[in-house]
Motif scaffolding. Structure first.
Motif, short mmCIF file in Angstrom:
data_model
loop_
_atom_site.label_atom_id
_atom_site.label_comp_id
_atom_site.label_asym_id
_atom_site.label_seq_id
_atom_site.Cartn_x
_atom_site.Cartn_y
_atom_site.Cartn_z
N PRO A 1 0.83 -1.21 0.00
CA PRO A 1 0.00 0.00 0.00
C PRO A 1 0.86 1.25 0.00
O PRO A 1 1.86 1.35 0.72
N GLU A 2 0.47 2.20 -0.82
CA GLU A 2 1.20 3.45 -0.95
C GLU A 2 1.16 4.24 0.35
O GLU A 2 0.12 4.30 1.02
N ALA A 3 2.28 4.85 0.71
CA ALA A 3 2.31 5.79 1.83
C ALA A 3 2.07 7.18 1.26
O ALA A 3 2.86 7.67 0.45
N SER A 4 0.97 7.79 1.63
CA SER A 4 0.61 9.09 1.07
C SER A 4 -0.20 9.87 2.07
O SER A 4 -0.51 9.39 3.16
N GLU A 5 -0.57 11.08 1.69
CA GLU A 5 -1.43 11.88 2.54
C GLU A 5 -2.76 11.16 2.74
O GLU A 5 -3.43 10.79 1.79
N GLY A 6 -3.10 10.90 3.97
CA GLY A 6 -4.35 10.21 4.27
C GLY A 6 -4.25 8.70 4.31
O GLY A 6 -5.22 8.03 4.64
N GLN A 7 -3.08 8.15 3.98
CA GLN A 7 -2.90 6.69 4.02
C GLN A 7 -1.49 6.39 4.54
O GLN A 7 -0.50 6.66 3.87
N GLN A 8 -1.41 5.83 5.73
CA GLN A 8 -0.12 5.58 6.38
C GLN A 8 0.10 4.09 6.55
O GLN A 8 -0.70 3.39 7.18
N LEU A 9 1.19 3.59 6.00
CA LEU A 9 1.56 2.19 6.17
C LEU A 9 2.22 2.02 7.52
O LEU A 9 3.24 2.65 7.83
N PHE B 1 0.07 -6.51 5.32
CA PHE B 1 0.29 -5.07 5.49
C PHE B 1 -0.79 -4.49 6.40
O PHE B 1 -1.98 -4.78 6.24
N THR B 2 -0.37 -3.68 7.34
CA THR B 2 -1.29 -2.97 8.22
C THR B 2 -1.17 -1.49 7.93
O THR B 2 -0.05 -0.96 7.82
N LEU B 3 -2.31 -0.84 7.76
CA LEU B 3 -2.27 0.58 7.43
C LEU B 3 -3.40 1.32 8.10
O LEU B 3 -4.39 0.73 8.53
N GLU B 4 -3.23 2.63 8.15
CA GLU B 4 -4.24 3.52 8.70
C GLU B 4 -4.66 4.49 7.62
O GLU B 4 -3.82 5.07 6.92
N LYS B 5 -5.97 4.64 7.46
CA LYS B 5 -6.49 5.57 6.46
C LYS B 5 -7.39 6.61 7.12
O LYS B 5 -8.21 6.29 7.97
N ALA B 6 -7.22 7.84 6.71
CA ALA B 6 -8.15 8.88 7.15
C ALA B 6 -9.47 8.69 6.42
O ALA B 6 -9.51 8.21 5.28
N HIS B 7 -10.55 9.03 7.09
CA HIS B 7 -11.86 8.93 6.44
C HIS B 7 -11.88 9.84 5.21
O HIS B 7 -11.45 11.00 5.27
N THR B 8 -12.34 9.30 4.08
CA THR B 8 -12.31 10.03 2.82
C THR B 8 -13.72 10.29 2.32
O THR B 8 -14.51 9.36 2.17
N ASN B 9 -14.01 11.54 2.06
CA ASN B 9 -15.27 11.93 1.42
C ASN B 9 -14.94 12.45 0.03
O ASN B 9 -14.40 13.55 -0.12
N PRO B 10 -15.23 11.67 -1.02
CA PRO B 10 -14.83 12.09 -2.37
C PRO B 10 -15.57 13.33 -2.86
O PRO B 10 -15.17 13.91 -3.87
N PHE B 11 -16.64 13.73 -2.17
CA PHE B 11 -17.39 14.92 -2.57
C PHE B 11 -16.96 16.16 -1.78
O PHE B 11 -17.61 17.21 -1.87
N ASP B 12 -15.86 16.04 -1.05
CA ASP B 12 -15.40 17.15 -0.22
C ASP B 12 -14.55 18.12 -1.05
O ASP B 12 -13.33 18.14 -0.97
N PHE B 13 -15.21 18.88 -1.89
CA PHE B 13 -14.54 19.91 -2.68
C PHE B 13 -15.54 21.03 -2.94
O PHE B 13 -16.75 20.89 -2.71
N ASP B 14 -15.04 22.15 -3.41
CA ASP B 14 -15.88 23.32 -3.66
C ASP B 14 -16.61 23.14 -5.00
O ASP B 14 -16.03 23.36 -6.07
N SER B 15 -17.86 22.72 -4.94
CA SER B 15 -18.61 22.50 -6.17
C SER B 15 -18.84 23.81 -6.92
O SER B 15 -19.06 23.80 -8.14
N GLY B 16 -18.75 24.93 -6.24
CA GLY B 16 -18.93 26.22 -6.90
C GLY B 16 -17.80 26.56 -7.85
O GLY B 16 -17.95 27.44 -8.70
N ALA B 17 -16.66 25.86 -7.70
CA ALA B 17 -15.53 26.13 -8.57
C ALA B 17 -15.63 25.38 -9.90
O ALA B 17 -14.84 25.61 -10.81
N LEU B 18 -16.61 24.48 -10.02
CA LEU B 18 -16.78 23.71 -11.24
C LEU B 18 -17.49 24.54 -12.30
O LEU B 18 -18.43 25.28 -12.01
N VAL B 19 -17.02 24.40 -13.53
CA VAL B 19 -17.62 25.13 -14.65
C VAL B 19 -18.05 24.13 -15.71
O VAL B 19 -17.58 22.99 -15.73
#
Length: 282
Positions: A30-38, A80-98
């Protein structure tokens, strides 16, 4: 809020005749990245062969090992044991979409910055004879990609054993069946045809929730949307990638992300079996 997962990857290879020598590279960590820690990684094999870590050309960690002895069967296991932050894929500014306009994605600096994931490959080339999903200019790129996700999900029937890792889209669309990598390749091909950078993602999917592709390594996609960035789409399950999607690597297509690559020296064929178990530790 965080989630703990334990991933167990198992592979067993049996060869028709004893091998003289073999080399393998595993892309299963598993990738080590922001929101996902191996947190912890273990790997072993039935022959007790020494192994080491390496980094591939795309910057993802791999496991390499080599056998210099005669053998006919070998098994591998990674935990592999990892920790993931809760992810909301809709957590962005929809007003910025055109509204989607292909001109937004045709500027030279944008195409240069994302050229790796705009270029068609052998596995992501659409047959010219097939009618494909068309983007609507009155909808945003995000809305079009969500609709594409659903279109692929409805078009293809998930069925193992009818395609293989080298299957092209003309084969897949000839039967409208396949597995997660075929769903991902079709999504990517259509997105790139409309000028949207898209990449293939390999990883794991948490079991027990009725998803397709959760008993082996799973494949989904990521598409780049200006003002949002890279966002994950899982056309096999008509989902946006979220907490239950555990990323290992990304690339242009399956060829960049194969879980195991190897070179074996010896006559005859082989049989491979793979199994993945993903458990929530909470």
């Amino acid at each position: 809020m965080t989630h703990l997962y334990k991933v167990q990857y198992e592979s067993e290879n049996e060869y028709e005749h004893p091998l003289i020598e073999a080399y393998w590279q595993f892309l299963i960590i598993p990738e080590a990245s922001e929101g996902q820690q191996l947190l912890h990684a273990e790997f072993n094999n039935s022959l007790g062969l020494p192994w080491d870590y390496s980094v591939n050309s795309l910057g993802f960690q791999t496991i390499r090992l080599r056998a210099r002895q005669s053998f006919q069967k070998i098994s591998f296991k990674g935990v592999f044991t990892l920790e993931k932050a809760h992810t909301n894929p809709f957590d962005f500014d929809s007003g910025a979409l055109v509204p989607f306009l292909e001109d937004q994605f045709s500027k030279l600096d944008f195409k240069v910055a994302h050229q790796r994931y705009l270029r068609l490959t052998r596995l992501t080339t659409l047959p010219e004879s097939k009618e494909i999903f068309r983007f609507e200019e009155h909808s945003t790129a995000f809305e079009n990609l969500k609709a594409l996700n659903e279109w692929v999900y409805k078009l293809l029937e998930y069925k193992g054993g009818v395609t293989h890792v080298e299957s092209r889209l003309d084969e897949v669309l000839g039967i409208n069946q396949g597995v997660c990598q075929d769903f991902a390749h079709l999504f990517i091909a259509v997105a790139r045809k409309h000028g949207i950078p898209a990449r293939y993602v390999s990883g794991y999917l948490h079991q027990g929730l009725g998803y397709f592709g959760d008993s082996q390594m799973h494949a989904w996609t990521e598409a780049f949307i200006p003002s949002i960035g890279w966002l994950g789409f899982d056309p096999t399950n008509n989902l946006l990638a979220s907490t239950d999607h555990i990323k290992v690597a990304h690339g242009k297509d399956y060829a960049d992300c194969a879980a195991i690559k190897g070179v074996v020296i010896g006559p005859g064929g082989n049989e491979s079996r793979h199994r993945v178990i993903v458990e929530s530790q909470q």
